[in-house]
Scaffold this motif. Structure first.
Motif, PDB file in Angstrom:
ATOM      1  N   ILE A   1       2.406  11.425   4.198  1.00 14.74           N
ATOM      2  CA  ILE A   1       1.522  10.263   4.066  1.00 14.74           C
ATOM      3  C   ILE A   1       2.296   8.962   4.265  1.00 14.74           C
ATOM      4  O   ILE A   1       1.846   8.055   4.973  1.00 14.74           O
ATOM      5  CB  ILE A   1       0.821  10.287   2.691  1.00 14.74           C
ATOM      6  N   VAL A   2       3.474   8.862   3.670  1.00 18.25           N
ATOM      7  CA  VAL A   2       4.277   7.650   3.816  1.00 18.25           C
ATOM      8  C   VAL A   2       4.720   7.479   5.262  1.00 18.25           C
ATOM      9  O   VAL A   2       4.754   6.353   5.791  1.00 18.25           O
ATOM     10  CB  VAL A   2       5.485   7.692   2.863  1.00 18.25           C
ATOM     11  N   TYR A   3       5.039   8.576   5.936  1.00 16.86           N
ATOM     12  CA  TYR A   3       5.430   8.493   7.347  1.00 16.86           C
ATOM     13  C   TYR A   3       4.285   7.949   8.200  1.00 16.86           C
ATOM     14  O   TYR A   3       4.485   7.076   9.061  1.00 16.86           O
ATOM     15  CB  TYR A   3       5.852   9.869   7.842  1.00 16.86           C
ATOM     16  N   LEU A   4       3.073   8.441   7.965  1.00 16.58           N
ATOM     17  CA  LEU A   4       1.923   7.966   8.742  1.00 16.58           C
ATOM     18  C   LEU A   4       1.610   6.509   8.433  1.00 16.58           C
ATOM     19  O   LEU A   4       1.275   5.732   9.336  1.00 16.58           O
ATOM     20  CB  LEU A   4       0.708   8.854   8.449  1.00 16.58           C
TER      21      LEU A   4
ATOM     22  N   ILE B   1       0.836  -1.195   0.000  1.00 17.77           N
ATOM     23  CA  ILE B   1       0.000   0.000   0.000  1.00 17.77           C
ATOM     24  C   ILE B   1       0.874   1.249   0.000  1.00 17.77           C
ATOM     25  O   ILE B   1       0.578   2.234  -0.692  1.00 17.77           O
ATOM     26  CB  ILE B   1      -0.953  -0.008   1.217  1.00 17.77           C
ATOM     27  N   ILE B   2       1.972   1.199   0.755  1.00 18.51           N
ATOM     28  CA  ILE B   2       2.902   2.331   0.758  1.00 18.51           C
ATOM     29  C   ILE B   2       3.523   2.512  -0.624  1.00 18.51           C
ATOM     30  O   ILE B   2       3.619   3.631  -1.141  1.00 18.51           O
ATOM     31  CB  ILE B   2       3.983   2.109   1.826  1.00 18.51           C
ATOM     32  N   THR B   3       3.934   1.402  -1.247  1.00 12.79           N
ATOM     33  CA  THR B   3       4.508   1.482  -2.592  1.00 12.79           C
ATOM     34  C   THR B   3       3.504   2.053  -3.586  1.00 12.79           C
ATOM     35  O   THR B   3       3.839   2.930  -4.398  1.00 12.79           O
ATOM     36  CB  THR B   3       4.961   0.085  -3.053  1.00 12.79           C
ATOM     37  N   ASN B   4       2.271   1.577  -3.531  1.00 15.15           N
ATOM     38  CA  ASN B   4       1.243   2.075  -4.443  1.00 15.15           C
ATOM     39  C   ASN B   4       0.877   3.521  -4.146  1.00 15.15           C
ATOM     40  O   ASN B   4       0.495   4.267  -5.059  1.00 15.15           O
ATOM     41  CB  ASN B   4      -0.002   1.191  -4.351  1.00 15.15           C
ATOM     42  N   THR B   5       0.966   3.925  -2.895  1.00 10.52           N
ATOM     43  CA  THR B   5       0.713   5.325  -2.554  1.00 10.52           C
ATOM     44  C   THR B   5       1.741   6.233  -3.211  1.00 10.52           C
ATOM     45  O   THR B   5       1.396   7.276  -3.793  1.00 10.52           O
ATOM     46  CB  THR B   5       0.743   5.506  -1.027  1.00 10.52           C
ATOM     47  N   ILE B   6       3.006   5.844  -3.143  1.00 15.41           N
ATOM     48  CA  ILE B   6       4.056   6.639  -3.779  1.00 15.41           C
ATOM     49  C   ILE B   6       3.831   6.707  -5.284  1.00 15.41           C
ATOM     50  O   ILE B   6       3.880   7.789  -5.893  1.00 15.41           O
ATOM     51  CB  ILE B   6       5.435   6.037  -3.461  1.00 15.41           C
ATOM     52  N   TYR B   7       3.569   5.547  -5.894  1.00 13.19           N
ATOM     53  CA  TYR B   7       3.368   5.529  -7.339  1.00 13.19           C
ATOM     54  C   TYR B   7       2.154   6.365  -7.729  1.00 13.19           C
ATOM     55  O   TYR B   7       2.189   7.116  -8.718  1.00 13.19           O
ATOM     56  CB  TYR B   7       3.193   4.089  -7.820  1.00 13.19           C
ATOM     57  N   THR B   8       1.062   6.240  -6.985  1.00  8.41           N
ATOM     58  CA  THR B   8      -0.171   6.946  -7.335  1.00  8.41           C
ATOM     59  C   THR B   8       0.000   8.450  -7.239  1.00  8.41           C
ATOM     60  O   THR B   8      -0.435   9.197  -8.128  1.00  8.41           O
ATOM     61  CB  THR B   8      -1.318   6.486  -6.422  1.00  8.41           C
ATOM     62  N   LEU B   9       0.627   8.918  -6.171  1.00  3.85           N
ATOM     63  CA  LEU B   9       0.824  10.360  -6.025  1.00  3.85           C
ATOM     64  C   LEU B   9       1.712  10.918  -7.127  1.00  3.85           C
ATOM     65  O   LEU B   9       1.429  11.983  -7.695  1.00  3.85           O
ATOM     66  CB  LEU B   9       1.421  10.670  -4.658  1.00  3.85           C
ATOM     67  N   VAL B  10       2.777  10.209  -7.447  1.00  2.00           N
ATOM     68  CA  VAL B  10       3.661  10.675  -8.523  1.00  2.00           C
ATOM     69  C   VAL B  10       2.927  10.656  -9.861  1.00  2.00           C
ATOM     70  O   VAL B  10       3.044  11.596 -10.665  1.00  2.00           O
ATOM     71  CB  VAL B  10       4.931   9.804  -8.577  1.00  2.00           C
ATOM     72  N   ASP B  11       2.146   9.610 -10.110  1.00  3.33           N
ATOM     73  CA  ASP B  11       1.401   9.509 -11.365  1.00  3.33           C
ATOM     74  C   ASP B  11       0.340  10.594 -11.464  1.00  3.33           C
ATOM     75  O   ASP B  11       0.167  11.214 -12.514  1.00  3.33           O
ATOM     76  CB  ASP B  11       0.758   8.128 -11.455  1.00  3.33           C
ATOM     77  N   ARG B  12      -0.390  10.843 -10.377  1.00  2.46           N
ATOM     78  CA  ARG B  12      -1.405  11.900 -10.375  1.00  2.46           C
ATOM     79  C   ARG B  12      -0.768  13.270 -10.551  1.00  2.46           C
ATOM     80  O   ARG B  12      -1.320  14.135 -11.240  1.00  2.46           O
ATOM     81  CB  ARG B  12      -2.186  11.884  -9.068  1.00  2.46           C
ATOM     82  N   PHE B  13       0.405  13.474  -9.935  1.00  2.00           N
ATOM     83  CA  PHE B  13       1.070  14.764 -10.069  1.00  2.00           C
ATOM     84  C   PHE B  13       1.537  15.010 -11.496  1.00  2.00           C
ATOM     85  O   PHE B  13       1.414  16.114 -12.025  1.00  2.00           O
ATOM     86  CB  PHE B  13       2.263  14.833  -9.111  1.00  2.00           C
ATOM     87  N   SER B  14       2.075  13.976 -12.144  1.00  2.00           N
ATOM     88  CA  SER B  14       2.595  14.148 -13.503  1.00  2.00           C
ATOM     89  C   SER B  14       1.509  14.503 -14.507  1.00  2.00           C
ATOM     90  O   SER B  14       1.811  15.079 -15.558  1.00  2.00           O
ATOM     91  CB  SER B  14       3.319  12.871 -13.946  1.00  2.00           C
ATOM     92  N   SER B  15       0.260  14.171 -14.203  1.00  2.00           N
ATOM     93  CA  SER B  15      -0.840  14.487 -15.110  1.00  2.00           C
ATOM     94  C   SER B  15      -1.775  15.550 -14.549  1.00  2.00           C
ATOM     95  O   SER B  15      -2.897  15.702 -15.030  1.00  2.00           O
ATOM     96  CB  SER B  15      -1.647  13.220 -15.410  1.00  2.00           C
ATOM     97  N   SER B  16      -1.327  16.303 -13.545  1.00  2.00           N
ATOM     98  CA  SER B  16      -2.177  17.290 -12.894  1.00  2.00           C
ATOM     99  C   SER B  16      -2.243  18.582 -13.701  1.00  2.00           C
ATOM    100  O   SER B  16      -1.437  18.828 -14.607  1.00  2.00           O
ATOM    101  CB  SER B  16      -1.656  17.580 -11.486  1.00  2.00           C
ATOM    102  N   GLU B  17      -3.202  19.432 -13.328  1.00  2.00           N
ATOM    103  CA  GLU B  17      -3.398  20.695 -14.031  1.00  2.00           C
ATOM    104  C   GLU B  17      -2.238  21.664 -13.801  1.00  2.00           C
ATOM    105  O   GLU B  17      -1.909  22.458 -14.673  1.00  2.00           O
ATOM    106  CB  GLU B  17      -4.709  21.339 -13.576  1.00  2.00           C
TER     107      GLU B  17
END
Length: 309
Positions: free
Chosen positions: A297-300, A245-261
């Motif tokens: 988020i990763v720390y928590l 879940i931590i790994t997917n959290t990192i990937y998801t945030l980076v992926d969402r950021f790269s395609s953000s407005e």
């Protein structure tokens, strides 16, 4: 024993944790070399551009004039849309993150079960054309045109008679005294379903790998102890997949950021307005905020993670 032999022995007799650390460094070594050779220089150039007024001259080429933090001041004071775009991008990332994680874990659990045609279902599910929002939107548009074309009046009447607006369900949940914050989150989830599905493919694969690595003995013990499926999930499955879940959290945030407005705004600023300095300031601010959110988020999550050896 001589000092040289003692040093040699200490090198080749590492502890289990030290050997794992060495394997980890060897695993990331190709990435680290590429990062140092090709990416670090770009980061320094990005910082230099953010502190300069960059222009293009026909005779001398690119020109840079040091102006300090003027680009950052402009981004937060006089720019028309940066603060709103940054805020909406951060909120979108925070809203999409739990949706994508929960959806990916749910689908991974379903696809990890044994049933006939499981391989075919997995193959179909991961087809890019199925996960593409454009393909789904085109299919819906074609179906709507077919219904509204008048080919079958009966079918059209049935579709209109069977349709219920989203507002009806919002009012229904409101009558059940569901808090407005939770109701708004549910409505946002429905509106974002295409984006959630499109952004969950890699996470589902990682969760399937995590589920298949859980020792079967743990489920056997839980079954012997009389644990229900609900209890087994929260006591066995969820703790065991927490590191993923931590790994997917990192990937998801980076992926969402790269395609953000906010990234699109920075791209338009240098491509259309040729304002490299302001665009670099946009990129640095949004990246630092994303890194701060990611670290928090990763720390928590890491405080609740269980690592099985």
């Amino acid at each position: 024993m001589t000092a040289a032999r003692r040093r040699k022995k200490s090198i080749f007799h590492l502890s289990y944790e030290q050997r794992n650390a060495v394997r980890g460094y060897r695993f990331i070594l190709p990435w680290l070399i590429g990062f140092l050779l090709f990416y670090v220089g770009s980061l320094f150039q990005l910082g230099e551009f953010s502190l300069s007024r960059v222009g293009m001259d026909a005779a001398t080429g690119m020109t840079k004039e040091y102006i300090g933090f003027a680009n950052f001041v402009e981004a937060f004071t006089s720019h028309a849309t940066f603060k709103q775009t940054l805020t909406s991008s951060v909120m979108d990332m925070l809203i999409d993150l739990p949706m994508i994680i929960f959806f990916s874990l749910f689908v991974a659990i379903l696809l990890n079960r044994k049933f006939k045609g499981r391989g075919l279902v997995r193959a179909i599910f991961f087809l890019p054309i199925i996960l593409s929002a454009d393909a789904v939107g085109t299919a819906i548009q074609k179906a709507t045109e077919l219904v509204n074309s008048g080919v079958s009046a009966t079918s059209s009447e049935m579709a209109q008679a069977g349709s219920v607006s989203v507002g009806y369900y919002i009012q229904l949940f409101g009558d059940l005294a569901i808090p407005d914050s939770i109701l708004g989150y549910i409505v946002d989830a429905v509106n974002r379903i295409a984006s959630i599905i499109r952004g969950s493919g890699v996470q589902i694969i990682l969760f399937i790998a995590a589920l298949q690595s859980i020792p079967g003995a743990l489920y056997e013990v839980a079954k012997i102890e009389g644990a229900t499926g609900y209890e087994t999930f929260w006591k066995v499955t969820f703790p065991m997949v927490m590191p993923h879940i931590i790994t997917n959290t990192i990937y998801t945030l980076v992926d969402r950021f790269s395609s953000s407005e906010v990234v699109r705004l920075a791209t338009r600023t240098y491509k259309e307005l040729y304002n490299y300095g302001l665009s670099s300031a946009f990129s640095i601010v949004s990246t630092l905020i994303t890194i701060a959110l990611l670290g928090l988020i990763v720390y928590l999550l890491n405080k609740r993670a269980f690592y099985y050896n």
